[in-house]
Design an enzyme around this catalytic site. Structure first.
Site, mmCIF file in Angstrom:
data_model
loop_
_atom_site.group_PDB
_atom_site.id
_atom_site.type_symbol
_atom_site.label_atom_id
_atom_site.label_comp_id
_atom_site.label_asym_id
_atom_site.label_seq_id
_atom_site.Cartn_x
_atom_site.Cartn_y
_atom_site.Cartn_z
ATOM 1 N N ARG A 278 -6.754 -14.883 10.302
ATOM 2 C CA ARG A 278 -7.581 -15.995 9.827
ATOM 3 C C ARG A 278 -8.017 -16.955 10.937
ATOM 4 O O ARG A 278 -9.180 -17.384 10.950
ATOM 5 C CB ARG A 278 -6.838 -16.757 8.714
ATOM 6 C CG ARG A 278 -6.734 -15.983 7.405
ATOM 7 C CD ARG A 278 -5.870 -16.727 6.390
ATOM 8 N NE ARG A 278 -4.463 -16.745 6.778
ATOM 9 C CZ ARG A 278 -3.531 -17.493 6.199
ATOM 10 N NH1 ARG A 278 -3.871 -18.312 5.212
ATOM 11 N NH2 ARG A 278 -2.278 -17.444 6.583
ATOM 12 N N TYR B 56 0.839 -1.199 0.000
ATOM 13 C CA TYR B 56 0.000 0.000 0.000
ATOM 14 C C TYR B 56 0.878 1.254 0.000
ATOM 15 O O TYR B 56 2.098 1.168 -0.030
ATOM 16 C CB TYR B 56 -0.987 -0.045 1.159
ATOM 17 C CG TYR B 56 -1.968 -1.186 1.006
ATOM 18 C CD1 TYR B 56 -2.824 -1.239 -0.100
ATOM 19 C CD2 TYR B 56 -2.010 -2.244 1.903
ATOM 20 C CE1 TYR B 56 -3.697 -2.292 -0.289
ATOM 21 C CE2 TYR B 56 -2.885 -3.313 1.725
ATOM 22 C CZ TYR B 56 -3.722 -3.330 0.627
ATOM 23 O OH TYR B 56 -4.587 -4.388 0.435
ATOM 24 N N CYS C 29 -6.799 -22.179 4.246
ATOM 25 C CA CYS C 29 -7.228 -22.404 2.861
ATOM 26 C C CYS C 29 -7.469 -21.088 2.111
ATOM 27 O O CYS C 29 -7.570 -21.072 0.888
ATOM 28 C CB CYS C 29 -8.490 -23.259 2.827
ATOM 29 S SG CYS C 29 -9.943 -22.477 3.574
#
Length: 380
Positions: free
Chosen positions: A326, A176, A351
């Site tokens: 996650r 960014y 995943c």
């Protein structure tokens, strides 16, 4: 015989960062949730997500990246902190977290060259170069435009403080805008913002200085910083240490160490198949190098899945905090589970399918967990 007692940091230590009290050394790292209105206004669904994370025991919640100007928006349904119009919504968000016993900081970002034109208009970046991490060739920022974006970061930080956030985190990683200025791959400027790492750090230091002036010395200002871009010609660990040292001298309150960009392939920020201990904490070695160079607390993010790895990371010669994203998408109560004595590893299988529903179904969730639940219900 003299015995030296080594005081080890514990994952569940109560700590403070510039007056912000954290109940343990875990951080919910920022991620895009896809739970805001199209204009960037937070929704009740997002507020409920943060409430659940607070109830689940995370020491600090860092929000999904919030754009400080409309031309810095990268993804749909992304949080915006670019306008005073959202004051009531954000106040309800921070109140919900505090009522649940948590602490929350907002992550401030401008996507720069990674903002696609169909969302943000013609993308702006340090230099007009086409690199793999950009969706298209951006327009080079003028000196005047740079100053305007610096001011936008400061204004956003002022809003965050007024709206009840416990701190702010600058996004200086993952390709960014701040990272684009730091990287020699994306910063080809020949003025005072380009060239050597000191000049390439100028935009970062101007943003930090203006944000600090806006919020004062007694308010936590942190940063997520790439330890390396993991692309040829990009930011190196040596450059990252230079920037970290400069921030530390200037008074930054904490540095969260990450790495990689969208063009980094298998060494990107979000890696798959973290299925055994040796694949966990993939930025820890770099975070330890940065920790040795600075005086402020250091956090590490990237593939932390087990209680053992998290505890070792804050052990001797380690860092101060561990960050996860996650695993907490699948188990918002993971930290509470560990603290209550259930030390099984996170159920997250890395995943990366949790990001897809953000566009299609109104926000991220663990797709693997949903499939497992549906299969179980079908069999019963």
């Amino acid at each position: 015989i003299f015995f030296e007692r080594i005081l080890m940091a514990d994952l569940f230590d109560k700590t403070t960062i510039n007056g912000m009290t954290l109940r343990n050394r875990t951080v919910r790292s920022a991620t895009w949730e896809g739970m805001c209105d199209p204009d960037g206004r937070p929704t009740e669904k997002l507020i409920e997500l943060y409430r659940d994370l607070a109830l689940g025991g995370a020491g600090l919640i860092v929000t999904g990246f919030a754009y400080v100007r409309a031309d810095g928006k990268q993804l749909p349904f992304k949080m915006g902190i670019h306008t005073d119009a959202y004051a009531d919504d954000f106040q309800r968000l921070t109140d919900a977290v505090h009522d649940a016993g948590g602490s929350i900081a907002v992550q401030l970002v401008h996507a720069g060259g990674q903002a696609p034109s169909e969302i943000a208009g013609r993308p702006l970046a340090p230099s007009a170069v086409k690199v793999d991490q950009y969706p298209e060739e951006p327009e080079a920022l003028t000196t005047e435009q740079i100053g305007e974006i610096v001011s936008a970061f400061a204004a956003a930080a002022g809003r965050a403080k007024a709206w009840g956030f416990d701190g702010v985190q600058l996004h200086g990683a993952h390709g960014y805008l701040i990272n684009q200025f730091l990287s020699p791959l994306t910063n080809r400027r020949s003025d005072s913002y380009g060239g050597g790492i000191e000049n390439r750090s100028r935009f970062l230091m101007e943003v930090y200085s203006r944000v600090r002036s806006e919020v004062g010395t007694d308010y936590p200002v942190m940063i997520k910083l790439n330890s390396a871009d993991n692309v040829e010609g990009g930011l190196t660990i040596e450059d990252a240490i230079f920037a970290a040292e400069a921030l530390s001298r200037a008074g930054i309150d904490a540095i969260e160490v990450s790495g990689g960009t969208p063009a980094s392939g298998a060494k990107g920020p979000v890696r798959a198949r973290i299925d055994r201990p040796e694949r966990e904490a993939y930025h820890l070695a770099q975070a330890r190098r940065i920790k040795k160079a600075v005086d402020c607390p250091v956090m590490v993010v990237g593939g932390i899945r087990s209680f053992e790895t998290a505890s070792q990371a804050v052990g001797p010669d380690g860092v101060d905090y561990v960050s996860m994203a996650r695993p907490l998408t699948r188990e918002p109560n993971l930290v509470r589970r560990w603290q209550d004595g259930d030390r099984r590893a996170a159920a997250c299988i890395s995943c990366n399918r949790c990001f897809r529903p953000g566009r299609e179904e109104g926000g991220i969730y663990c797709v693997a967990e949903k499939k497992e639940r549906e299969k179980k219900e079908k069999n019963t």
